[in-house]
Design a protein around this motif. Sequence first.
Motif, PDB file in Angstrom:
ATOM      1  N   ILE A  45       2.133   2.527 -10.504  1.00 42.01           N
ATOM      2  CA  ILE A  45       1.712   1.612  -9.448  1.00 42.01           C
ATOM      3  C   ILE A  45       1.564   0.224 -10.050  1.00 42.01           C
ATOM      4  CG2 ILE A  45      -0.083   1.059  -7.769  1.00 42.01           C
ATOM      5  CD1 ILE A  45      -0.801   4.034  -7.759  1.00 42.01           C
ATOM      6  N   MET A  71      -0.105  -4.027  -4.026  1.00 40.23           N
ATOM      7  CA  MET A  71       0.293  -2.887  -4.849  1.00 40.23           C
ATOM      8  C   MET A  71       1.706  -2.465  -4.477  1.00 40.23           C
ATOM      9  SD  MET A  71      -3.131  -0.571  -4.635  1.00 40.23           S
ATOM     10  CE  MET A  71      -3.183  -0.653  -2.862  1.00 40.23           C
ATOM     11  N   TRP A  73       4.604   0.838  -5.266  1.00 36.66           N
ATOM     12  CA  TRP A  73       4.945   2.128  -5.862  1.00 36.66           C
ATOM     13  C   TRP A  73       6.111   2.720  -5.094  1.00 36.66           C
ATOM     14  CZ3 TRP A  73       0.829   1.468  -2.635  1.00 36.66           C
ATOM     15  CH2 TRP A  73       0.691   2.329  -1.568  1.00 36.66           C
TER      16      TRP A  73
END
Length: 146
Positions: A45, A71, A73
């Motif tokens: 992440i 973030m 991911w």
Amino acid sequence: MLYWFSVLIVLLPVLASANDCISEKKLLHYLQTVEPKETSKSLTIGATYYVRNWIYSKRENHLGADGYFVMNWVNDSLAFYHLNPCNPRIEISSDNTFFWKPDVFFIHSEEYEDDKTYRFFINENGSITASKRFARFEVKTVINII
């Protein structure tokens, strides 16, 4: 007349393929019902905090910031490039999340205020971007003067 007929024959496959894309509503339904893929690789992440404003209280010895936390991911289960989407990226609201998302907390933070909502963007390759605004984030500072 023959000219326009030739142009129509040439452009017909292009016009037909432009309308064969999957709508965002159908794409969202697909993403909600897809089975998660099991994987043995670890999840990475990426996180960035964008500071809009620094806040320092000398009397209370607090350092604070106002900004956005972003973030990134990848969830391979949510890849949808094979469905021919009309848009390569969709936005999902916080109250409609159907996938795993990290729980954000700050170690050594005294207090923080957030708006409790994320903005999620899922790209056609399964990469997810989540952003959240923190209105006030304070950390007790320790200053040693020698």
